[in-house]
Design a protein around this motif. Structure first.
Motif, PDB file in Angstrom:
ATOM      1  N   SER A 196       0.771  -0.963  -0.216  1.00  0.00           N
ATOM      2  CA  SER A 196       0.041   0.069  -0.111  1.00  0.00           C
ATOM      3  C   SER A 196       0.834   1.347   0.137  1.00  0.00           C
ATOM      4  O   SER A 196       2.066   1.077   0.556  1.00  0.00           O
ATOM      5  N   TYR A 197       0.182   2.356  -0.511  1.00  0.00           N
ATOM      6  CA  TYR A 197       1.079   3.534  -0.622  1.00  0.00           C
ATOM      7  C   TYR A 197       0.160   4.765  -0.278  1.00  0.00           C
ATOM      8  O   TYR A 197      -0.986   5.072  -1.064  1.00  0.00           O
ATOM      9  N   VAL A 198       0.411   5.599   0.619  1.00  0.00           N
ATOM     10  CA  VAL A 198      -0.156   7.156   0.497  1.00  0.00           C
ATOM     11  C   VAL A 198       0.371   7.980   0.186  1.00  0.00           C
ATOM     12  O   VAL A 198       1.578   8.189   0.655  1.00  0.00           O
ATOM     13  N   GLY A 199      -0.056   8.955  -0.802  1.00  0.00           N
ATOM     14  CA  GLY A 199       0.669   9.969  -1.134  1.00  0.00           C
ATOM     15  C   GLY A 199       0.432  11.400  -0.615  1.00  0.00           C
ATOM     16  O   GLY A 199       0.209  11.498   0.647  1.00  0.00           O
ATOM     17  N   SER A 200       0.205  12.431  -1.183  1.00  0.00           N
ATOM     18  CA  SER A 200      -0.509  13.734  -0.743  1.00  0.00           C
ATOM     19  C   SER A 200       0.331  14.253   0.300  1.00  0.00           C
ATOM     20  O   SER A 200      -0.069  14.800   1.255  1.00  0.00           O
ATOM     21  N   GLY A 201       1.660  14.138   0.268  1.00  0.00           N
ATOM     22  CA  GLY A 201       2.419  14.552   1.237  1.00  0.00           C
ATOM     23  C   GLY A 201       3.003  13.607   2.386  1.00  0.00           C
ATOM     24  O   GLY A 201       4.034  13.729   2.832  1.00  0.00           O
ATOM     25  N   VAL A 202       2.192  12.690   2.388  1.00  0.00           N
ATOM     26  CA  VAL A 202       2.731  11.595   3.370  1.00  0.00           C
ATOM     27  C   VAL A 202       3.896  10.700   2.817  1.00  0.00           C
ATOM     28  O   VAL A 202       4.993  10.403   3.390  1.00  0.00           O
TER      29      VAL A 202
END
Length: 278
Positions: A196-202
């Motif tokens: 899994s991967y969270v973008g938006s600055g995270v």
């Protein structure tokens, strides 16, 4: 007097509304900071035992090896199956669900005399809606290079519009290897394994795993459910979905619900979408 009461009531509820409408910021903030463990380290004393002879040690090692082999073998059968004893594992991939009447993703090519599909792509896009301030999109793609496994990617784009702040967004991705353990003509059940991967600055990722199932009725109507679990920086990043799909040739429309847990905040959405097989 009535106006004053209404004004005071609005002031009381406004802070809670503002908090509820900044959930994405809270998710991103928590995922950016590693969760502190609350477990206290403990010291324990251990006692060692000696064996009277090398024969006892050899017997114990042999027993441990047997238990290990049995456990690995049982896990392999449970996750992968026995191709020599389970005929459904050899079922072929259809061009699309209901290409043959009352068949879903798989068919027995020994009974139905037709060339099996060697490659298929399933593409689905859904609008997800929680309220007028929180909504988004979920793009789901499956690449099936063979009848035995497929690759799955999920892309969530969540948008939030707080009362006083600019529009906030969060991007969530899952990339998984997928395997259907059960491949019946009208039902399939499988597992996924990946990341899994969270973008938006995270901009952080983690290990993910999941389950999924589909059931196809006699009519061109199917039901599906899926779950994906993951952890990033010690926080859960989980996704659950359930939906019904109406099929028309190689296209379909869906209606369902999705529930996300991203760090401590949770999100529940109604979904509507469409897809195509090619």
């Amino acid at each position: 007097m009535k106006r004053i009461a209404i004004y005071c009531l609005c002031l009381c509820f406004l802070p809670f509304t503002a908090i509820a409408q900044n959930k994405l910021d809270k998710s991103k903030k928590e995922l950016s900071e590693k969760k502190q463990s609350s477990n206290n380290s403990r010291t324990s004393s251990s006692s060692s035992s000696s064996f009277d002879s090398d024969e006892d040690t050899g017997e114990l090692a042999e027993a441990a090896l047997f238990v290990f082999q049995y456990t690995v073998g049982a896990a392999w059968v449970g996750l992968v199956g026995q191709y020599e004893n389970e005929d459904h594992l050899h079922n072929a991939l259809t061009k699309h669900p209901y290409y043959f009447q009352a068949h879903g993703n798989y068919f027995n090519d020994e009974i139905i005399d037709t060339p099996a599909t060697g490659f298929r792509i399933d593409l689905k896009d859904k609008f997800i809606y929680s309220n007028s301030s929180l909504f988004g999109n979920h793009l789901d793609a499956k690449i099936r290079p063979s009848r035995y496994f497929y690759l799955k990617a999920d892309y969530y784009q969540l948008l939030e519009m707080p009362l006083q702040d600019d529009t906030n967004n969060l991007s969530l991705f899952y990339f998984n290897f997928a395997y259907d353990r059960i491949r019946f003509e009208r039902f399939n059940l499988g597992w996924t394994l990946g990341a899994s991967y969270v973008g938006s600055g995270v901009d952080k990722g983690g290990f993910s795993y999941g389950l999924n199932a589909e059931y196809f009725l006699n009519k061109p109507l199917s039901f599906s459910a899926a779950a994906k679990w993951s952890h990033i920086n010690g926080y859960p990043v989980n996704a659950y979905e359930a939906e019904a799909s109406v099929h028309r040739k190689n296209m379909f429309i869906t209606l369902g619900v999705e529930h996300l847990k991203i760090a401590s905040p949770t999100y529940t959405f109604a979904t509507v979408g469409a897809g195509i097989y090619f």
